[in-house]
Design a protein around this motif. Structure first.
Motif: not given
Length: 354
Positions: A55-58, A80-81, A116-120, A136-137
């Protein structure tokens, strides 16, 4: 002065193999995917080839390492979001004597996008270590891997899913899976503010239910009132009855809605397969909504029953003249250090096996 380290929780997961999965480890499949060629270049060499759009999210893997600091082979990275053209809200501080501060929406600088957010994540063999962010889960990483390995590189057939199973910490739940007597899902549920309905008769409901499962248990990622209302709707028989029931709850009371999943048998032990399906199927339920009761302990829903490792991560700094300003982004190299430490600790104390 801002703290230079951020306390975090590193969550453990295990890649779950089903019939038809290749013999290659998850680490090997990710490495193969990143070395595969798309549009004339390896995926690891061009970040745009790794962008998954929903959708609009990458979403995309930006950081990518293939070894720990001591040279041990593994794969490590982030997700990365971002949303293209997102406007960031800001308020102006130039007029402190005014009754309010002007708020406006500003686009990102040219050739940039807001994160928007970053997870590792880190993968060693089939062992997975996750550092989640607010938005981000682990399930987002599962979805990204499914796209990367099935659609983008076709290393997995479309019929196979990606399941990163959680593992209960035996020390914290009081024993092995065989010792688990009951899994409790739920807790305090706060309903949204609704108009009061007067003169409704009081309603008292007492429900006890035994649940037995022989198949996969999938827990939707619902929390709080949305989850509680769904449970009440099923048990009480519709929205009208739920509304009537809620009117009988005192305004200053906390409503607790819980589902108890347990096994009682005198003839034989409960199959570990069924218990493992519960452990796996509930993997993406928030820690605050899960409690385990076993022969040796009753663990409160405080997010500690799943295998995890506490750590403190260095925050990146930005130089402003002679001053180093501590930011909010974590240092990827230090995240890798902490995740590899978690892996070695779990191996050393026997909680996981190489």
């Amino acid at each position: 002065m801002a703290a230079e380290k951020k306390p975090v929780t590193i969550h453990y997961r295990k890649y779950q193999r089903e019939a038809g999965h290749p013999a290659t480890t998850l680490e090997g499949m990710i490495a193969a995917a990143m070395n595969s060629v798309a549009d004339g270049a390896r995926l690891r060499d061009r970040y745009v080839s790794r962008v998954h759009t929903v959708g609009d999210d990458n979403y995309f893997v930006n950081t990518y390492f293939t070894a720990a600091a001591n040279g041990t082979s593994l794969v490590f990275g982030d997700v990365i979001h971002f949303t293209k053209g997102h406007l960031q809200a800001l308020f102006q501080v130039g007029q402190p004597a005014q009754p309010y501060a002007p708020v406006q929406q500003m686009p990102a600088p040219a050739q940039s996008e807001y994160v928007h957010s970053q997870m590792f994540w880190m993968v060693k063999g089939d062992h997975v270590f996750i550092l989640q962010s607010i938005s981000l889960r682990t399930e987002h990483f599962e979805q990204y891997l499914a796209w990367l390995l099935r659609e983008k590189t076709q290393l997995l057939p479309d019929t196979l899913g990606i399941v990163l199973a959680a593992k209960f910490d035996q020390q914290l739940v009081g024993g092995d899976l065989d010792d688990i007597q009951e899994i409790v899902i739920g807790g305090v549920a706060t309903q949204p503010t609704e108009p009061q309905i007067e003169n409704l008769p009081p309603v008292t409901q007492e429900v006890e239910r035994n649940v037995t499962t022989t198949g996969e248990v999938e827990a939707a990622r619902q929390t709080g009132w949305a989850q509680a209302r769904e449970i009440l709707r099923t048990l009480l028989g519709g929205d009208a009855t739920v509304n009537q029931f809620m009117q009988a709850v005192p305004p200053d009371a906390d409503l607790r809605v819980e589902v108890h999943i347990g096994y009682k048998t005198r003839k034989r032990q409960v199959s570990r397969v069924a218990l493992r399906q519960l452990e796996t199927g509930l993997r993406n339920l928030p820690d605050s909504q899960l409690q385990v009761k076993s022969k040796g302990a009753s663990k409160a829903a405080d997010g500690t029953i799943r295998l995890h490792h506490p750590a403190a991560i260095n925050l990146l700094k930005r130089q402003d003249g002679d001053t180093a300003i501590v930011g909010s982004l974590m240092d990827p190299a230090d995240v890798l250090r902490a995740m590899f430490e978690a892996y070695t600790v779990f191996i050393a104390n026997g909680k996981i096996v190489e």
